[in-house]
Scaffold this active site. Structure first.
Site, PDB file in Angstrom:
ATOM      1  N   ASP A  69       4.371 -19.719  15.413  1.00  0.00           N
ATOM      2  CA  ASP A  69       4.560 -18.411  14.773  1.00  0.00           C
ATOM      3  C   ASP A  69       5.687 -18.408  13.737  1.00  0.00           C
ATOM      4  OD1 ASP A  69       6.575 -18.759  16.634  1.00  0.00           O
ATOM      5  OD2 ASP A  69       5.944 -17.143  17.939  1.00  0.00           O
ATOM      6  N   ASN A 140       8.387  -9.914  28.024  1.00  0.00           N
ATOM      7  CA  ASN A 140       7.231  -9.039  28.232  1.00  0.00           C
ATOM      8  C   ASN A 140       5.941  -9.849  28.434  1.00  0.00           C
ATOM      9  OD1 ASN A 140       6.855 -10.066  25.714  1.00  0.00           O
ATOM     10  ND2 ASN A 140       6.770  -8.125  24.628  1.00  0.00           N
ATOM     11  N   GLU A 147       1.659 -10.406  21.661  1.00  0.00           N
ATOM     12  CA  GLU A 147       2.307  -9.339  22.408  1.00  0.00           C
ATOM     13  C   GLU A 147       1.313  -8.693  23.379  1.00  0.00           C
ATOM     14  OE1 GLU A 147       5.330  -9.340  22.219  1.00  0.00           O
ATOM     15  OE2 GLU A 147       6.200  -9.010  20.243  1.00  0.00           O
TER      16      GLU A 147
END
Ligand code: GLP
Length: 244
Positions: A69, A140, A147
């Site tokens: 990324d 998370n 995400e």
């Protein structure tokens, strides 16, 4: 408490597996395709790979790398860009040919973005696909920048960063409001296509997400849980997921 010995041992073990894979490919006149991650977690692994290059003659001439990324809007020499990170922590210290290094571009013009992302995937496939993928994990449960809400079928694309991710990056950028809002990330499908995956997670703040990823339901609310679909993942941890 973070155990430095455990971390170093994991780093040595993964580095040796990579060493072995590179050498095997070399003997067959083939190349190795490595998927790489950023963040503090893989730094000991990169240090060990550098050590193997300097002290054990490990050459990366037959290696191609694809990074997971990159933040959108950062130039390659921005000190928080993943381009900068990778050169600083690994590429500047080994003999990988510059043309073998692939990191998503953070400054691709919006009109070219879709083709760019398709091209990133295509190039990886043309080189034979990812042999080994290194992963960290976000608090998370994100992988790369996949995400919560990311689909198992996702490929390389532009995504919006989650507030937990931005909070974790805030100090590096001098405050929450200065963290880039978007990034380009390999998708979950891309990552799951790797032949072998090492997920590294160190420190109690990663325990909950890692535990859920390994033992919990498979859900897009915790993209790391999709790794349960893969049959060759090694989880390299410094905590016990079977205790509270
Ligand atoms: C960022 C990266 C992830 C990385 C995560 C954890 O979100 N995109 O690939 O796994 O940070 O970073 P750290 O290892 O510093 O905890």
């Amino acid at each position: 408490m973070i155990s430095q010995d455990t971390i170093d041992n994991h780093a040595k073990l993964i580095a040796f597996q990579i060493y072995d894979a590179i050498e095997q490919k070399k003997q067959n006149n083939e190349h190795l395709v490595l998927g790489l991650a950023t963040g503090s977690t893989p730094i000991p692994l990169y240090q060990e790979l550098i050590r193997l290059h300097q002290e054990a003659n490990l050459s990366f001439e037959n290696v191609y790398t694809f990074n997971l990324d990159e933040y959108c809007g950062l130039s390659e020499n921005h000190s928080e860009s993943y381009h900068y990170f990778m050169h600083h922590h690994l590429f500047d210290h080994i003999d990988i040919p510059k043309e073998n290094i692939f990191i998503p571009g953070g400054e691709v013009e919006p009109i070219f973005l879709k083709d760019y992302c398709v091209g990133y995937e295509k190039h990886m496939q043309e080189l034979g696909g990812l042999d080994i993928q290194i992963l960290g994990i976000g608090r998370n449960g994100h992988i790369g920048f996949n995400e919560p809400g990311s689909s198992v079928a996702s490929i390389t694309r532009k995504v919006e960063l989650h507030h937990v991710t931005k909070r974790d990056a805030a100090s590096a950028f001098g405050g929450f409001d200065f963290v880039p809002t978007h990034a380009i990330t390999m998708g979950m499908k891309t990552i799951l296509s790797a032949k072998q995956i090492y997920l590294m997670a160190f420190g109690e703040n990663k325990k909950q997400a890692t535990k859920q990823a390994i033992l919990g339901d498979i859900t897009d609310e915790l993209p790391a849980s999709f790794l349960q679909h893969h049959d060759n993942v090694s989880y390299c941890l410094d905590f016990d997921i079977y205790t509270k």
